[in-house]
Scaffold this active site. Structure first.
Site, mmCIF file in Angstrom:
data_model
loop_
_atom_site.group_PDB
_atom_site.id
_atom_site.type_symbol
_atom_site.label_atom_id
_atom_site.label_comp_id
_atom_site.label_asym_id
_atom_site.label_seq_id
_atom_site.Cartn_x
_atom_site.Cartn_y
_atom_site.Cartn_z
ATOM 1 N N ASN A 18 1.169 -1.076 -0.094
ATOM 2 C CA ASN A 18 -0.108 0.034 0.024
ATOM 3 C C ASN A 18 0.431 1.585 -0.704
ATOM 4 O O ASN A 18 1.878 1.632 1.052
ATOM 5 C CB ASN A 18 -0.744 -0.135 1.021
ATOM 6 C CG ASN A 18 -1.688 1.125 1.202
ATOM 7 O OD1 ASN A 18 -2.268 1.842 0.628
ATOM 8 N ND2 ASN A 18 -1.852 1.273 2.668
ATOM 9 N N TRP A 19 1.086 2.117 -0.951
ATOM 10 C CA TRP A 19 2.101 2.666 -1.507
ATOM 11 C C TRP A 19 1.310 3.918 -0.649
ATOM 12 O O TRP A 19 2.013 5.255 -0.146
ATOM 13 C CB TRP A 19 2.447 3.068 -2.644
ATOM 14 C CG TRP A 19 2.770 1.939 -3.184
ATOM 15 C CD1 TRP A 19 3.001 1.085 -2.997
ATOM 16 C CD2 TRP A 19 3.495 1.996 -4.539
ATOM 17 N NE1 TRP A 19 4.130 0.318 -3.993
ATOM 18 C CE2 TRP A 19 4.500 0.712 -5.027
ATOM 19 C CE3 TRP A 19 3.607 3.277 -5.351
ATOM 20 C CZ2 TRP A 19 5.489 0.759 -5.885
ATOM 21 C CZ3 TRP A 19 4.380 3.169 -6.340
ATOM 22 C CH2 TRP A 19 5.195 2.289 -7.332
ATOM 23 N N LYS A 20 -0.064 4.728 -0.320
ATOM 24 C CA LYS A 20 -0.865 5.523 0.134
ATOM 25 C C LYS A 20 0.115 6.748 -0.816
ATOM 26 O O LYS A 20 0.067 5.747 -2.064
ATOM 27 C CB LYS A 20 0.170 5.843 1.716
ATOM 28 C CG LYS A 20 -0.031 4.450 2.532
ATOM 29 C CD LYS A 20 0.139 5.019 4.161
ATOM 30 C CE LYS A 20 -0.505 2.894 4.590
ATOM 31 N NZ LYS A 20 -0.117 3.438 6.440
ATOM 32 N N HIS A 103 -9.479 1.518 4.057
ATOM 33 C CA HIS A 103 -8.455 1.579 5.170
ATOM 34 C C HIS A 103 -8.444 2.460 6.079
ATOM 35 O O HIS A 103 -9.404 3.313 5.841
ATOM 36 C CB HIS A 103 -7.311 1.969 4.247
ATOM 37 C CG HIS A 103 -5.604 1.909 4.784
ATOM 38 N ND1 HIS A 103 -5.140 2.881 5.942
ATOM 39 C CD2 HIS A 103 -4.648 1.446 5.305
ATOM 40 C CE1 HIS A 103 -4.569 2.563 6.087
ATOM 41 N NE2 HIS A 103 -4.013 1.958 5.150
ATOM 42 N N GLU A 105 -7.050 4.505 7.814
ATOM 43 C CA GLU A 105 -6.252 6.299 7.362
ATOM 44 C C GLU A 105 -7.867 6.550 6.073
ATOM 45 O O GLU A 105 -7.980 7.536 6.509
ATOM 46 C CB GLU A 105 -5.956 6.527 6.866
ATOM 47 C CG GLU A 105 -3.772 6.110 7.435
ATOM 48 C CD GLU A 105 -2.671 5.974 6.240
ATOM 49 O OE1 GLU A 105 -2.878 6.054 5.637
ATOM 50 O OE2 GLU A 105 -1.832 5.175 7.353
ATOM 51 N N GLU A 170 -5.352 -4.902 10.192
ATOM 52 C CA GLU A 170 -4.228 -3.773 10.774
ATOM 53 C C GLU A 170 -4.586 -3.043 12.000
ATOM 54 O O GLU A 170 -5.794 -2.280 12.327
ATOM 55 C CB GLU A 170 -4.013 -2.645 9.722
ATOM 56 C CG GLU A 170 -3.600 -2.836 8.183
ATOM 57 C CD GLU A 170 -3.231 -1.935 7.089
ATOM 58 O OE1 GLU A 170 -1.922 -2.498 6.752
ATOM 59 O OE2 GLU A 170 -4.158 -0.766 6.705
ATOM 60 N N GLY A 176 2.902 2.224 10.307
ATOM 61 C CA GLY A 176 3.655 3.445 10.078
ATOM 62 C C GLY A 176 4.723 3.991 11.846
ATOM 63 O O GLY A 176 5.022 4.811 11.641
ATOM 64 N N SER A 215 3.664 -1.688 10.040
ATOM 65 C CA SER A 215 4.748 -1.744 10.323
ATOM 66 C C SER A 215 5.475 -2.968 9.993
ATOM 67 O O SER A 215 6.610 -3.916 11.159
ATOM 68 C CB SER A 215 5.255 -1.874 11.512
ATOM 69 O OG SER A 215 4.660 -0.367 12.691
ATOM 70 N N GLY A 236 3.013 -0.871 4.860
ATOM 71 C CA GLY A 236 2.624 0.594 3.252
ATOM 72 C C GLY A 236 4.478 1.042 3.466
ATOM 73 O O GLY A 236 4.456 0.480 2.529
ATOM 74 N N GLY A 237 5.114 1.282 4.886
ATOM 75 C CA GLY A 237 5.856 2.029 4.246
ATOM 76 C C GLY A 237 7.182 1.498 3.783
ATOM 77 O O GLY A 237 7.632 1.614 2.728
HETATM 78 P P1 PGA Z 1 3.581 0.288 7.665
HETATM 79 O O1 PGA Z 1 1.440 0.819 7.140
HETATM 80 O O2 PGA Z 1 3.365 -1.356 7.103
HETATM 81 O O3 PGA Z 1 3.761 1.332 6.839
HETATM 82 O O4 PGA Z 1 2.867 0.531 9.123
HETATM 83 C C1 PGA Z 1 0.420 0.017 6.933
HETATM 84 C C2 PGA Z 1 -0.814 -0.478 6.125
HETATM 85 O O5 PGA Z 1 -1.005 0.657 6.509
HETATM 86 O O6 PGA Z 1 -1.084 -0.754 5.110
#
Ligand code: PGA
Length: 254
Positions: A18-20, A103, A105, A170, A176, A215, A236-237
């Site tokens: 997930n590149w956001k 998600h 967010e 999640e 993050g 994470s 994500g990251g």
């Molecule tokens: P993260 O994000 O790996 O940076 O914690 C995961 C996500 O929000 O899908």
């Protein structure tokens, strides 16, 4: 072995990136370039979900590879007067076959409710996309011991009848932050989600992949992906660096 255990054994894990809101053209191409060959011979399925603007170019770069492409959201309607929105059919037209929905967010930044995620999931399936529906509790909810109620409610409210996509658990406090849930917490929650899916969806619920997200890094991927009922990872990251993303994929259960 029960039917559910047998279904679980046959599942290939899915590692989804997930590149956001990250990835201009040059950077995006540099991330996916190494995935083309890196994906060969992996024991898992690989998916990248770039921002809308990069879906078409990335789908082109990845044509003929083992890496699938997805979006990070879609609208409930097929088309119409919704300035700034993107429909599931548009994602598909751009080369996506998957979409992340609900998600945390988006639930936070855009006040997305379970009912809205439910409608978006139906729209995604109608357009031929495979949805990844995200659920997860806040730190305060976990501290209060309410994580199962929260996640159970999100599943009941967000998944339409006949759902056959993917679920991602999640915990919001692990996204993050560098904090990951303990293996025991992941095991307990994934078992609870599996039981809830079977209750809601019958036998299909036993075959749905349940991703862990929050994470995930190459260093912790092996132990997280070995936990029962973990069907992959939503990353994500670490998905913004091809070597880290491939490192996580190489840790998938065979
Ligand atoms: P993260 O994000 O790996 O940076 O914690 C995961 C996500 O929000 O899908």
């Amino acid at each position: 072995m029960t039917t559910n255990e047998a279904m679980e054994k046959e599942m290939r894990q899915l590692i989804a990136g997930n590149w956001k809101m990250n990835g201009l053209a040059e950077e995006a191409a540099a991330i996916v370039g190494p995935l083309r060959s890196g994906a060969n011979g992996l024991a898992c399925d690989l998916l990248v979900c770039p921002p809308f603007t990069q879906i078409a170019p990335i789908a082109k770069i990845l044509t003929g590879s083992a890496v699938a492409v997805g979006g990070q959201d879609c609208h409930t309607d097929e088309k119409g007067a919704h300035t700034g929105d993107i429909s599931a059919a548009m994602l598909r037209d751009a080369g996506a076959s998957w979409v992340i929905l609900g998600h945390s967010e988006r639930r936070q930044d855009h006040h997305e409710s379970d009912a809205l995620v439910h409608a978006k999931t139906k729209a995604a399936v109608a357009a031929g996309l495979t949805p990844i529906v995200c659920v997860g509790e806040t730190e305060a909810q976990r501290a209060a011991g309410a994580q199962n109620d929260v996640v159970g409610g999100q599943l009941a409210g967000s998944l339409p009848a006949g759902f056959a996509g993917v679920v991602a658990y999640e915990p919001i406090w692990a996204i993050g932050t560098g904090k990951t849930a303990t293996e025991a917490d992941v095991a307990a929650m994934h078992l609870f989600i599996r039981e809830t899916l079977v209750k809601l969806l019958g036998q299909t619920g036993g075959g749905i992949r349940i991703l862990y997200g929050g994470s995930v890094r190459p260093a912790n991927a092996g132990s997280l992906l070995a936990v029962p009922h973990v069907g992959g990872a939503l990353v994500g990251g670490a998905s913004l660096k091809s070597e880290e993303f491939l490192g996580i994929a190489r840790a998938a259960r065979v």
